[in-house]
Design a protein around this motif. Structure first.
Motif, PDB file in Angstrom:
ATOM      1  N   ASP A  99       0.845  -1.187   0.000  1.00 53.63           N
ATOM      2  CA  ASP A  99       0.000   0.000   0.000  1.00 53.63           C
ATOM      3  C   ASP A  99       0.881   1.238   0.000  1.00 53.63           C
ATOM      4  OD1 ASP A  99      -2.967  -0.830   0.418  1.00 53.63           O
ATOM      5  OD2 ASP A  99      -1.866  -2.074   1.846  1.00 53.63           O
ATOM      6  N   TRP A 100       0.498   2.195  -0.844  1.00 54.80           N
ATOM      7  CA  TRP A 100       1.143   3.494  -0.884  1.00 54.80           C
ATOM      8  C   TRP A 100       0.148   4.479  -0.260  1.00 54.80           C
ATOM      9  CZ3 TRP A 100       1.596  -0.386  -4.338  1.00 54.80           C
ATOM     10  CH2 TRP A 100       2.867  -0.761  -4.720  1.00 54.80           C
ATOM     11  N   PRO A 101       0.280   4.768   1.044  1.00 54.67           N
ATOM     12  CA  PRO A 101      -0.772   5.498   1.761  1.00 54.67           C
ATOM     13  C   PRO A 101      -0.872   6.976   1.421  1.00 54.67           C
ATOM     14  CG  PRO A 101       1.088   5.078   3.210  1.00 54.67           C
ATOM     15  CD  PRO A 101       1.368   4.337   1.938  1.00 54.67           C
ATOM     16  N   ASN A 102       0.182   7.542   0.866  1.00 53.77           N
ATOM     17  CA  ASN A 102       0.178   8.981   0.591  1.00 53.77           C
ATOM     18  C   ASN A 102       0.676   9.229  -0.832  1.00 53.77           C
ATOM     19  OD1 ASN A 102       0.352  11.735   0.490  1.00 53.77           O
ATOM     20  ND2 ASN A 102       1.664  11.954   2.294  1.00 53.77           N
ATOM     21  N   PRO A 103      -0.213   9.427  -1.788  1.00 51.78           N
ATOM     22  CA  PRO A 103       0.230   9.622  -3.177  1.00 51.78           C
ATOM     23  C   PRO A 103       1.079  10.877  -3.363  1.00 51.78           C
ATOM     24  CG  PRO A 103      -2.119  10.100  -2.952  1.00 51.78           C
ATOM     25  CD  PRO A 103      -1.685   9.474  -1.658  1.00 51.78           C
ATOM     26  N   LEU A 104       1.030  11.787  -2.413  1.00 56.26           N
ATOM     27  CA  LEU A 104       1.839  13.001  -2.497  1.00 56.26           C
ATOM     28  C   LEU A 104       3.237  12.805  -1.911  1.00 56.26           C
ATOM     29  CD1 LEU A 104      -0.836  15.701  -1.518  1.00 56.26           C
ATOM     30  CD2 LEU A 104      -0.147  14.922  -3.803  1.00 56.26           C
ATOM     31  N   ASN A 105       3.516  11.598  -1.446  1.00 55.21           N
ATOM     32  CA  ASN A 105       4.835  11.326  -0.870  1.00 55.21           C
ATOM     33  C   ASN A 105       5.436  10.061  -1.484  1.00 55.21           C
ATOM     34  OD1 ASN A 105       7.123  11.470   0.790  1.00 55.21           O
ATOM     35  ND2 ASN A 105       6.170  10.178   2.356  1.00 55.21           N
ATOM     36  N   PRO A 106       5.773  10.103  -2.777  1.00 58.91           N
ATOM     37  CA  PRO A 106       6.450   8.949  -3.387  1.00 58.91           C
ATOM     38  C   PRO A 106       7.915   8.915  -2.963  1.00 58.91           C
ATOM     39  CG  PRO A 106       6.339  10.729  -4.962  1.00 58.91           C
ATOM     40  CD  PRO A 106       5.594  11.214  -3.733  1.00 58.91           C
ATOM     41  N   VAL A 109      14.327   9.783  -6.173  1.00 58.14           N
ATOM     42  CA  VAL A 109      15.776   9.684  -6.279  1.00 58.14           C
ATOM     43  C   VAL A 109      16.403  10.726  -5.356  1.00 58.14           C
ATOM     44  CG1 VAL A 109      17.756  10.054  -7.803  1.00 58.14           C
ATOM     45  CG2 VAL A 109      15.770   8.762  -8.613  1.00 58.14           C
ATOM     46  N   GLY A 110      17.341  10.281  -4.547  1.00 53.82           N
ATOM     47  CA  GLY A 110      18.001  11.152  -3.581  1.00 53.82           C
ATOM     48  C   GLY A 110      17.462  11.037  -2.173  1.00 53.82           C
ATOM     49  N   ASP A 111      16.282  10.447  -2.006  1.00 49.43           N
ATOM     50  CA  ASP A 111      15.691  10.331  -0.673  1.00 49.43           C
ATOM     51  C   ASP A 111      16.546   9.460   0.246  1.00 49.43           C
ATOM     52  OD1 ASP A 111      13.539  11.883  -1.351  1.00 49.43           O
ATOM     53  OD2 ASP A 111      12.045  10.269  -1.260  1.00 49.43           O
ATOM     54  N   GLN A 112      16.660   9.900   1.510  1.00 48.31           N
ATOM     55  CA  GLN A 112      17.161   9.040   2.570  1.00 48.31           C
ATOM     56  C   GLN A 112      15.967   8.225   3.069  1.00 48.31           C
ATOM     57  OE1 GLN A 112      20.328   8.776   3.518  1.00 48.31           O
ATOM     58  NE2 GLN A 112      21.096  10.459   2.221  1.00 48.31           N
ATOM     59  N   ILE A 113      16.099   6.909   3.111  1.00 48.62           N
ATOM     60  CA  ILE A 113      14.947   6.063   3.414  1.00 48.62           C
ATOM     61  C   ILE A 113      15.254   5.105   4.571  1.00 48.62           C
ATOM     62  CG2 ILE A 113      13.758   6.183   1.202  1.00 48.62           C
ATOM     63  CD1 ILE A 113      15.271   3.747   0.262  1.00 48.62           C
ATOM     64  N   GLU A 114      14.189   4.755   5.287  1.00 44.36           N
ATOM     65  CA  GLU A 114      14.293   3.842   6.429  1.00 44.36           C
ATOM     66  C   GLU A 114      13.255   2.744   6.279  1.00 44.36           C
ATOM     67  OE1 GLU A 114      14.517   4.791  11.024  1.00 44.36           O
ATOM     68  OE2 GLU A 114      12.397   4.634  10.421  1.00 44.36           O
ATOM     69  N   LYS A 115      13.657   1.513   6.555  1.00 41.37           N
ATOM     70  CA  LYS A 115      12.729   0.389   6.541  1.00 41.37           C
ATOM     71  C   LYS A 115      12.697  -0.261   7.916  1.00 41.37           C
ATOM     72  CE  LYS A 115      13.638  -3.631   4.510  1.00 41.37           C
ATOM     73  NZ  LYS A 115      13.775  -4.700   3.493  1.00 41.37           N
ATOM     74  N   VAL A 116      11.493  -0.381   8.461  1.00 39.17           N
ATOM     75  CA  VAL A 116      11.287  -1.076   9.728  1.00 39.17           C
ATOM     76  C   VAL A 116      10.553  -2.377   9.412  1.00 39.17           C
ATOM     77  CG1 VAL A 116      10.260  -0.988  12.019  1.00 39.17           C
ATOM     78  CG2 VAL A 116      11.157   1.111  10.976  1.00 39.17           C
ATOM     79  N   SER A 117      11.170  -3.504   9.723  1.00 43.48           N
ATOM     80  CA  SER A 117      10.612  -4.821   9.419  1.00 43.48           C
ATOM     81  C   SER A 117      10.247  -5.524  10.718  1.00 43.48           C
ATOM     82  CB  SER A 117      11.617  -5.671   8.645  1.00 43.48           C
ATOM     83  OG  SER A 117      12.011  -5.024   7.454  1.00 43.48           O
ATOM     84  N   THR A 118       9.081  -6.164  10.735  1.00 42.85           N
ATOM     85  CA  THR A 118       8.591  -6.854  11.921  1.00 42.85           C
ATOM     86  C   THR A 118       8.045  -8.217  11.530  1.00 42.85           C
ATOM     87  OG1 THR A 118       7.955  -4.731  12.907  1.00 42.85           O
ATOM     88  CG2 THR A 118       7.025  -6.720  13.902  1.00 42.85           C
ATOM     89  N   ILE A 119       8.418  -9.257  12.290  1.00 48.38           N
ATOM     90  CA  ILE A 119       7.829 -10.579  12.099  1.00 48.38           C
ATOM     91  C   ILE A 119       6.420 -10.541  12.701  1.00 48.38           C
ATOM     92  CG2 ILE A 119       8.028 -13.061  12.511  1.00 48.38           C
ATOM     93  CD1 ILE A 119      10.324 -11.993  10.870  1.00 48.38           C
ATOM     94  N   HIS A 139       6.753  -4.669   6.486  1.00 47.94           N
ATOM     95  CA  HIS A 139       7.757  -3.625   6.303  1.00 47.94           C
ATOM     96  C   HIS A 139       7.058  -2.273   6.186  1.00 47.94           C
ATOM     97  CE1 HIS A 139      10.585  -6.872   5.257  1.00 47.94           C
ATOM     98  NE2 HIS A 139       9.735  -7.264   4.328  1.00 47.94           N
ATOM     99  N   THR A 140       7.599  -1.270   6.832  1.00 50.51           N
ATOM    100  CA  THR A 140       7.173   0.111   6.580  1.00 50.51           C
ATOM    101  C   THR A 140       8.397   0.891   6.116  1.00 50.51           C
ATOM    102  OG1 THR A 140       7.552   0.762   8.903  1.00 50.51           O
ATOM    103  CG2 THR A 140       5.328   0.038   8.295  1.00 50.51           C
ATOM    104  N   ILE A 141       8.226   1.628   5.021  1.00 48.42           N
ATOM    105  CA  ILE A 141       9.328   2.390   4.441  1.00 48.42           C
ATOM    106  C   ILE A 141       8.964   3.872   4.480  1.00 48.42           C
ATOM    107  CG2 ILE A 141      10.679   2.823   2.358  1.00 48.42           C
ATOM    108  CD1 ILE A 141      10.318  -0.097   1.633  1.00 48.42           C
ATOM    109  N   SER A 142       9.881   4.656   5.018  1.00 43.44           N
ATOM    110  CA  SER A 142       9.657   6.098   5.173  1.00 43.44           C
ATOM    111  C   SER A 142      10.809   6.876   4.558  1.00 43.44           C
ATOM    112  CB  SER A 142       9.524   6.464   6.658  1.00 43.44           C
ATOM    113  OG  SER A 142       8.495   5.719   7.280  1.00 43.44           O
ATOM    114  N   ASN A 143      10.506   8.090   4.116  1.00 41.78           N
ATOM    115  CA  ASN A 143      11.541   9.038   3.712  1.00 41.78           C
ATOM    116  C   ASN A 143      11.467  10.246   4.639  1.00 41.78           C
ATOM    117  OD1 ASN A 143       9.257  10.376   2.829  1.00 41.78           O
ATOM    118  ND2 ASN A 143       9.724  10.153   0.640  1.00 41.78           N
ATOM    119  N   GLN A 144      12.124  11.327   4.265  1.00 42.89           N
ATOM    120  CA  GLN A 144      12.170  12.484   5.140  1.00 42.89           C
ATOM    121  C   GLN A 144      10.798  13.131   5.322  1.00 42.89           C
ATOM    122  OE1 GLN A 144      14.063  11.954   2.490  1.00 42.89           O
ATOM    123  NE2 GLN A 144      13.681  13.534   0.916  1.00 42.89           N
TER     124      GLN A 144
END
Length: 297
Positions: A99-106, A109-119, A139-144
Motif C-alpha cells: 500500500d502506498w498510503p500517501n500519493p503526495l509522498n512517493p 531519487v536522492g531520498d534518505q529512506i528507512e525500513k522497519v521490518s517486523t515478524i 515492512h514500513t518504508i519512510s523518507n524524510q
C-alpha cells in the motif's frame, strides 16, 4: 520431515522481532534494472532529477549484507537471524500486499529512506506434500517526509519433494487480457536480477543445484521479478498512473526453459471506475503462474 509442536512453538518466539535498516534512493540501481529489463535509462546520471521510484523498484534497496561465511547451502543467509530458523529446505517468496498510503509522498531519487521490518506471524500448515511454515513480515518504508510504503511479505518454507509426490493440478489463466507482454527469462536475465537484489538464492542461477538438489526442471524466475513486470505492464499501458494498492500471489513456478507472458485487464465488473486492474502471469502452455490485483489512485 515432520515439524514437531515444540519446534513450531520455538519458531513463534520470533513473532514481534524487529529490524531497522537505512538506505538512499540512488541512480545506479534504477538504470541497471532498466537495462536488465531492456528499458532505456530512467534517470540521467549526469543530471539526476527527483524521479519517483517506479512501484516495486524499492526492492533494489535495503539489500542484505550477510558475510560469505554466513551463507547457507542454498545461497541464503544461514537461518536464525532476523528470520526464524525454519528447518525446511525450500524457501520461496509466496506473495505479498503493498500500500502506498500517501500519493503526495512517493519515494524519490536522492531520498534518505528507512525500513522497519517486523515478524508478524509464524504459522504451520500440513499440505498434501508435507509440512509448510508461513512467515509474514511487515515492512514500513519512510523518507524524510514520512511514511511512503507499507508492505506485507509472505514467505513459505516446505520440505524437498518426495519420489511419489503428485504434481499440483495447474489452473488455466484468464483469456480476457487487454494488455500483454511476453518475456524470455534467459539465465543472464535471472543472474542480473539476482545480482541487482544481492539475492544469493541458488535456485535462480545455479542449474546444477536447482535440478539435482531441489528437483526443479530449470532455473526458477524470481517471484519479485515477475511481480515487477506485472506492475510495469500496468504503468506502461495506462499513462500517468500511480498505484494505491497491489497484491500478488505465486501460483506455480516459472522456469527459464520457456517464455512467459504478463497480462492485465481493467476489472470493470467489480470497479466501473476502471481503477482496479486484474493482472496475472501465465506460462507458455497458458497455465496461471501468478495472480495479482492493482488498484490505481
Amino acid at each position: 520431515m515432520r515439524i514437531e509442536p515444540n519446534t513450531i512453538k520455538h519458531l513463534q518466539e520470533w513473532v514481534g522481532k524487529t529490524e531497522v535498516v537505512h538506505d538512499q534512493v540512488t541512480v545506479a540501481p534504477i538504470n541497471c534494472l532498466a537495462a536488465t529489463l531492456d528499458y532505456p535509462d530512467l534517470v540521467n546520471s549526469s543530471e539526476p532529477t527527483a524521479l519517483a521510484l517506479p512501484e516495486l523498484w524499492h526492492w533494489l534497496y535495503f539489500l542484505p549484507h550477510a558475510r560469505q561465511t554466513e551463507i547457507g547451502p542454498d545461497g541464503h543467509p544461514q537461518r536464525g537471524g532476523f528470520l526464524p530458523p525454519v528447518p525446511l529446505p525450500r524457501r520461496m517468496w509466496a506473495g505479498g500486499r503493498l500500500d502506498w498510503p500517501n500519493p503526495l509522498n512517493p519515494l524519490l531519487v536522492g531520498d534518505q529512506i528507512e525500513k522497519v521490518s517486523t515478524i508478524e506471524s509464524v504459522t504451520h500448515k500440513a499440505g498434501r506434500s508435507g509440512d509448510l511454515i508461513f512467515v509474514l513480515v511487515r515492512h514500513t518504508i519512510s523518507n524524510q517526509a514520512g511514511l511512503a510504503l507499507i508492505e506485507e511479505h509472505d514467505i513459505v518454507y516446505r520440505d524437498s519433494p518426495s519420489a511419489n509426490e503428485k504434481p499440483i493440478v495447474p489452473t488455466p489463466a484468464p483469456q480476457n487480457a487487454r494488455w500483454t507482454k511476453t518475456i524470455t527469462p534467459t539465465d543472464v536475465l535471472l543472474f542480473r536480477y539476482s545480482a541487482l537484489t544481492f539475492n544469493g538464492h541458488r535456485i535462480h542461477y545455479d542449474r546444477r543445484y536447482v535440478t539435482e538438489v531441489e528437483g526443479y526442471p530449470g532455473l526458477i524466475v524470481h517471484g519479485p521479478l515477475i511481480a515487477t513486470l506485472l506492475v510495469d505492464l500496468v504503468r506502461q499501458s495506462i499513462s500517468n498512473c500511480t498505484l494505491k494498492h497491489f497484491e500478488f500471489r505465486a501460483i506455480r513456478p516459472s522456469f527459464d526453459l520457456n517464455p512467459f507472458t504478463v497480462c492485465a485487464v481493467p476489472d470493470i465488473t467489480s470497479d466501473p471506475s476502471g481503477k482496479t486492474i486484474q493482472v496475472w502471469a501465465q506460462d507458455h502452455e497458458g497455465w496461471l503462474t501468478m495472480q495479482a490485483t492493482a488498484v490505481l489512485n
